[in-house]
Design an enzyme around this catalytic site. Sequence first.
Site, mmCIF file in Angstrom:
data_model
loop_
_atom_site.group_PDB
_atom_site.id
_atom_site.type_symbol
_atom_site.label_atom_id
_atom_site.label_comp_id
_atom_site.label_asym_id
_atom_site.label_seq_id
_atom_site.Cartn_x
_atom_site.Cartn_y
_atom_site.Cartn_z
ATOM 1 C CD GLN A 16 177.054 96.935 77.053
ATOM 2 O OE1 GLN A 16 175.847 96.827 76.930
ATOM 3 N NE2 GLN A 16 177.714 96.574 78.144
ATOM 4 C CE1 TYR A 50 171.466 89.292 76.556
ATOM 5 C CE2 TYR A 50 173.016 90.624 77.801
ATOM 6 C CZ TYR A 50 171.731 90.191 77.570
ATOM 7 O OH TYR A 50 170.699 90.643 78.364
ATOM 8 N NE ARG A 100 179.177 95.212 82.441
ATOM 9 C CZ ARG A 100 177.966 95.484 82.899
ATOM 10 N NH1 ARG A 100 176.912 95.380 82.117
ATOM 11 N NH2 ARG A 100 177.797 95.887 84.149
ATOM 12 N N GLY A 133 174.765 101.656 88.234
ATOM 13 C CA GLY A 133 173.641 101.366 87.362
ATOM 14 C C GLY A 133 172.355 102.031 87.789
#
Length: 351
Positions: free
Chosen positions: A100, A183, A230, A320
């Site tokens: 990622q 982000y 994502r 997760g």
Amino acid sequence: MTANLLKPYALNNTINLSNRILMAPLTRCMADDNLVPTQLMAEYYARRAEAGLIISEAVIIRPDGQGFPNTPGLFSPAQIEGWKIVTAAVHKNGGKIFAQLWHTGRVAHPYFYGNGDADASVLAPSAIGVEGTVPRMRELTYKIPKAVTVEEMKTLVADYGQAAENAIKAGFDGVEIHGANGYLIDQFLHHDSNRRNDEYGGSSENMVRFPLEVIDEIISKIGADRTGLRVSPGAYFNMTGDSKDRAVFDLLLPELEQRNLAFLHIGIFDDSMEFDYLGGRASSYVRENYSKTLVGVGSYSAEAASSAINDDKFDLIAIGRPFIANPDYVAKIRNNEPLTSYSDEMLTSLI
């Protein structure tokens, strides 16, 4: 009840998954002081290789992208070599793993990369800061970022592409671009964080420009079949939602559809959250506007995920925290065994 989770799934002609259960990206802050993955990290990921696909913890593409302590990088030769040990361990156990790719944008902190210069630049779409302190280092408060220039954006795009190439060199099967959760890339996609009045802000067409440039650069380097993304259409983490955000994603999703990505992954901590301007859940909104492989996430049990896949709400499920508590998560689902409950003290070690 969960048999569909264990069925193979073809992402494309290049990558076949042994099941529909993905290990979601989980920031662990366990790299060494040079942001190089460790042997313990290799063992940690290898124990979870039965997942159809592991998406690694977020990996910073360059030094000024760091906003958490000891998060691994993918920009130095030593980091590439360290990741080779991780990917080899996963592959030896029959797994697949994507990196990622991450730049934290306005929640980066110069403590990590400023060489003692507390005033080193923090880059973001606009000079709009966030309140609060750095996770795990509460003595560090966030800085007001500098609005990134167009020339700096060109360098960022190139650096994302180089990080993707580095990922393949390190043995990853592909990459997921982190375009979610407040982000850098996500900051361009929301009006709260993008207040620009140039070709990268103001209108929906301008606000999707930088994210699409990054995606296209990475596709040009490693191929769409090895590129996932994502996204967080609903602003909820380190930013405030705006009803105008809907138009941005209404434009973005058809553009993504044309690019034949390996998958699109919802970025949300709890998929039961609803957003007025999306008409409900983020995952439902994306499914209505994107017809290709979609990865759901957000506090799903195996049973709830199985039902959602049966109902065509998404195609794959990313799990997760239960993967932190249960390295053998897939085997336990297969054998209908009880899961070990997650607790925060598990974050202090890699088991």
